[in-house]
Design a protein around this motif. Structure first.
Motif, PDB file in Angstrom:
ATOM      1  N   ASP A  26      -4.973  -8.343   6.137  1.00 35.88           N
ATOM      2  CA  ASP A  26      -6.116  -8.750   5.329  1.00 35.88           C
ATOM      3  C   ASP A  26      -7.088  -7.588   5.236  1.00 35.88           C
ATOM      4  O   ASP A  26      -6.673  -6.426   5.232  1.00 35.88           O
ATOM      5  CB  ASP A  26      -6.755 -10.032   5.864  1.00 35.88           C
ATOM      6  CG  ASP A  26      -7.145  -9.927   7.332  1.00 35.88           C
ATOM      7  OD1 ASP A  26      -7.252  -8.796   7.855  1.00 35.88           O
ATOM      8  OD2 ASP A  26      -7.364 -10.978   7.971  1.00 35.88           O
ATOM      9  N   GLU A  27      -8.387  -7.866   5.153  1.00 34.15           N
ATOM     10  CA  GLU A  27      -9.339  -6.803   4.808  1.00 34.15           C
ATOM     11  C   GLU A  27      -9.438  -5.680   5.824  1.00 34.15           C
ATOM     12  O   GLU A  27      -9.905  -4.589   5.503  1.00 34.15           O
ATOM     13  CB  GLU A  27     -10.741  -7.397   4.598  1.00 34.15           C
ATOM     14  CG  GLU A  27     -11.419  -7.919   5.847  1.00 34.15           C
ATOM     15  CD  GLU A  27     -11.152  -9.388   6.104  1.00 34.15           C
ATOM     16  OE1 GLU A  27     -11.824  -9.959   6.963  1.00 34.15           O
ATOM     17  OE2 GLU A  27     -10.269  -9.960   5.432  1.00 34.15           O
ATOM     18  N   ASN A  28      -8.978  -5.895   7.063  1.00 27.32           N
ATOM     19  CA  ASN A  28      -9.131  -4.877   8.087  1.00 27.32           C
ATOM     20  C   ASN A  28      -8.371  -3.588   7.781  1.00 27.32           C
ATOM     21  O   ASN A  28      -8.725  -2.523   8.269  1.00 27.32           O
ATOM     22  CB  ASN A  28      -8.653  -5.425   9.436  1.00 27.32           C
ATOM     23  CG  ASN A  28      -9.538  -6.544   9.939  1.00 27.32           C
ATOM     24  OD1 ASN A  28     -10.691  -6.339  10.263  1.00 27.32           O
ATOM     25  ND2 ASN A  28      -9.005  -7.754   9.984  1.00 27.32           N
ATOM     26  N   VAL A  29      -7.329  -3.673   6.956  1.00 29.85           N
ATOM     27  CA  VAL A  29      -6.487  -2.499   6.710  1.00 29.85           C
ATOM     28  C   VAL A  29      -6.898  -1.725   5.464  1.00 29.85           C
ATOM     29  O   VAL A  29      -6.331  -0.673   5.171  1.00 29.85           O
ATOM     30  CB  VAL A  29      -5.014  -2.938   6.580  1.00 29.85           C
ATOM     31  CG1 VAL A  29      -4.724  -3.525   5.199  1.00 29.85           C
ATOM     32  CG2 VAL A  29      -4.056  -1.774   6.845  1.00 29.85           C
ATOM     33  N   LEU A  30      -7.899  -2.194   4.748  1.00 32.66           N
ATOM     34  CA  LEU A  30      -8.186  -1.662   3.419  1.00 32.66           C
ATOM     35  C   LEU A  30      -8.326  -0.148   3.396  1.00 32.66           C
ATOM     36  O   LEU A  30      -7.835   0.514   2.485  1.00 32.66           O
ATOM     37  CB  LEU A  30      -9.454  -2.312   2.864  1.00 32.66           C
ATOM     38  CG  LEU A  30      -9.770  -2.023   1.401  1.00 32.66           C
ATOM     39  CD1 LEU A  30      -8.616  -2.449   0.494  1.00 32.66           C
ATOM     40  CD2 LEU A  30     -11.045  -2.722   0.983  1.00 32.66           C
ATOM     41  N   ASN A  31      -8.992   0.424   4.387  1.00 32.99           N
ATOM     42  CA  ASN A  31      -9.215   1.876   4.405  1.00 32.99           C
ATOM     43  C   ASN A  31      -8.158   2.639   5.199  1.00 32.99           C
ATOM     44  O   ASN A  31      -8.288   3.851   5.385  1.00 32.99           O
ATOM     45  CB  ASN A  31     -10.600   2.176   4.979  1.00 32.99           C
ATOM     46  CG  ASN A  31     -11.715   1.602   4.134  1.00 32.99           C
ATOM     47  OD1 ASN A  31     -11.675   1.665   2.913  1.00 32.99           O
ATOM     48  ND2 ASN A  31     -12.714   1.016   4.784  1.00 32.99           N
ATOM     49  N   GLN A  32      -7.119   1.950   5.665  1.00 31.93           N
ATOM     50  CA  GLN A  32      -6.120   2.604   6.512  1.00 31.93           C
ATOM     51  C   GLN A  32      -4.688   2.406   6.021  1.00 31.93           C
ATOM     52  O   GLN A  32      -3.745   2.715   6.749  1.00 31.93           O
ATOM     53  CB  GLN A  32      -6.248   2.095   7.957  1.00 31.93           C
ATOM     54  CG  GLN A  32      -7.535   2.523   8.635  1.00 31.93           C
ATOM     55  CD  GLN A  32      -7.650   1.970  10.052  1.00 31.93           C
ATOM     56  OE1 GLN A  32      -8.455   1.077  10.313  1.00 31.93           O
ATOM     57  NE2 GLN A  32      -6.845   2.482  10.965  1.00 31.93           N
ATOM     58  N   LEU A  33      -4.502   1.909   4.819  1.00 32.82           N
ATOM     59  CA  LEU A  33      -3.143   1.735   4.323  1.00 32.82           C
ATOM     60  C   LEU A  33      -2.440   3.088   4.232  1.00 32.82           C
ATOM     61  O   LEU A  33      -2.932   3.994   3.562  1.00 32.82           O
ATOM     62  CB  LEU A  33      -3.155   1.074   2.949  1.00 32.82           C
ATOM     63  CG  LEU A  33      -3.087  -0.446   2.886  1.00 32.82           C
ATOM     64  CD1 LEU A  33      -3.256  -0.917   1.446  1.00 32.82           C
ATOM     65  CD2 LEU A  33      -1.772  -0.963   3.456  1.00 32.82           C
ATOM     66  N   PRO A  34      -1.284   3.246   4.854  1.00 28.81           N
ATOM     67  CA  PRO A  34      -0.586   4.531   4.807  1.00 28.81           C
ATOM     68  C   PRO A  34       0.302   4.642   3.575  1.00 28.81           C
ATOM     69  O   PRO A  34       0.669   3.642   2.959  1.00 28.81           O
ATOM     70  CB  PRO A  34       0.266   4.494   6.079  1.00 28.81           C
ATOM     71  CG  PRO A  34       0.588   3.035   6.246  1.00 28.81           C
ATOM     72  CD  PRO A  34      -0.629   2.279   5.742  1.00 28.81           C
ATOM     73  N   ASP A  35       0.656   5.858   3.219  1.00 28.54           N
ATOM     74  CA  ASP A  35       1.616   6.093   2.147  1.00 28.54           C
ATOM     75  C   ASP A  35       3.012   5.922   2.726  1.00 28.54           C
ATOM     76  O   ASP A  35       3.442   6.691   3.580  1.00 28.54           O
ATOM     77  CB  ASP A  35       1.444   7.505   1.589  1.00 28.54           C
ATOM     78  CG  ASP A  35       2.251   7.709   0.312  1.00 28.54           C
ATOM     79  OD1 ASP A  35       3.245   6.984   0.108  1.00 28.54           O
ATOM     80  OD2 ASP A  35       1.886   8.597  -0.473  1.00 28.54           O
ATOM     81  N   ALA A  36       3.701   4.890   2.274  1.00 22.64           N
ATOM     82  CA  ALA A  36       5.006   4.554   2.845  1.00 22.64           C
ATOM     83  C   ALA A  36       6.167   5.042   1.993  1.00 22.64           C
ATOM     84  O   ALA A  36       7.315   4.669   2.241  1.00 22.64           O
ATOM     85  CB  ALA A  36       5.107   3.043   3.034  1.00 22.64           C
TER      86      ALA A  36
END
Length: 364
Positions: A26-36
């Motif tokens: 949910d919103e906790n990952v918004l600024n940390q999504l990695p390029d997969a």
């Protein structure tokens, strides 16, 4: 700002993800999504936030936007579930219950969160449900665990907790998460809601103040609106409470899956003709509106930083017709008038009380 429980979870995903893995975010990952894009193995990503789903797709994830809906995932079919706990207790309990069902025997729930979010209690309850050790790891104020499913669906499961205590084999109390229920009344009419969205079981005082003032503002004017946007609609309060206003067409939008489900259900329940559309603060909507009503999330326990505030204001300006008008209700401490200056020519304080103020915004 990075979130330590999310950072821990990302490292586990990189090391342990398989083709039969699921990452709920949910919103906790918004600024940390990695390029997969280059990852040899990556989990399917499920999220209840539309912006995260769209961003994740661009970064190479197989992302699905829904309201924590695992009903299409078969029992005992998943190797790993990765989960940084959610803000709302019912969401977290629902996800843990579903993890017990869909994980294979000896499958692992990787779970993390902050101490002040109750993560240790969630881990204890999940370990009792899974029939395994707690395996709690501490890093500052962040706690994490890898919980191995020992109890299988062949064993009996109790439907509810007794006094909300973690009993072995007991499903956690998720408040019947998926069920819409009549729990609110607006203008003597019962409306539907459910857990999974902010303020799902209450009437927001700011929204009530906004509708009362807008109604009063237009009571002496013979003016009708072609198209009204309920921006950040939640379960649809502003639309439901403004049915008496002369509005020909309505659109509701939100970023949250539970909000969109309940807003759609309420429009159908009350015979309100409206389009309900997923978007990130209205950014992707293709049309313009001559009336925008907004009770934005930046005064409801969310971030009050400039990025989110500016996003709502920037999008409202883009979505407003040349002669249209937008009404925002915010807490007194939000400097909305100042933040609106780059986007609007007319910025008027039309009402205020001890808690809230209502700002009228016009482009011309």
């Amino acid at each position: 700002m990075t979130d330590a429980p999310t950072s821990w979870l990302l490292e586990q995903i990189r090391q342990h993800a398989s083709a039969q893995s699921l990452w709920f975010s949910d919103e906790n990952v918004l600024n940390q999504l990695p390029d997969a894009q280059a990852w040899p193995q990556k989990p399917a990503l499920m999220t209840n936030r539309w912006d995260i789903a769209e961003h994740a797709k661009r970064l190479g994830f197989n992302a699905e936007f829904n309201d924590v809906d695992l009903t299409n995932i078969a029992d005992n079919s998943i190797d790993h579930i990765f989960y940084r706990i959610s803000k709302e207790k019912a969401v977290t309990h629902h996800l843990i219950n579903q993890a017990q069902r869909v994980l294979k025997p000896l499958g692992i729930l990787w779970i993390s969160g902050q101490k002040n979010e109750g993560v240790k209690t969630y881990i204890e309850k999940a370990s009792a449900l899974f029939g395994c050790g707690k395996n709690i790891q501490k890093d500052g104020m962040s706690y994490s665990s890898q919980l191995v499913k020992k109890n299988t669906l062949g064993q009996p499961l109790t439907e509810k907790l007794v006094n909300d205590a973690p009993l072995s084999h007991a499903l956690l109390n998720d408040e019947n998460y998926r069920e819409l229920r009549e729990c609110l009344s607006i203008n003597n009419t019962n409306i539907l809601s459910k857990p999974g969205q902010f303020g799902w079981s209450k009437l927001d005082q700011g929204s009530e103040f906004l509708i009362a003032q807008v109604t009063q503002h237009f009571s002496t004017q013979k003016h009708s609106f072609e198209h009204c946007l309920d921006l950040g609609c939640g379960y649809g309060y502003l639309t439901i409470a403004s049915q008496h206003l002369p509005i020909k067409q309505r659109t509701l939008t939100d970023n949250n899956a539970a909000a969109l489900i309940t807003a759609s259900a309420n429009c159908k329940h009350l015979n309100i003709a409206a389009d309900v559309i997923a978007s990130d603060a209205g950014e992707q909507l293709p049309t313009q509106f001559d009336l925008i009503l907004c009770n934005p999330p930046f005064h409801q326990g969310f971030s009050v930083d400039g990025d989110l505030t500016d996003k709502f204001l920037r999008n409202a300006a883009k979505l407003l017709t040349a002669n249209g008008v937008a009404y925002f209700v915010v807490n007194q401490f939000i400097a909305l008038e100042k933040k609106a200056l780059p986007f609007f020519k007319q910025i008027n304080l039309i009402a205020q009380n001890k808690s809230f103020k209502i700002i009228e915004l016009r482009k011309n």
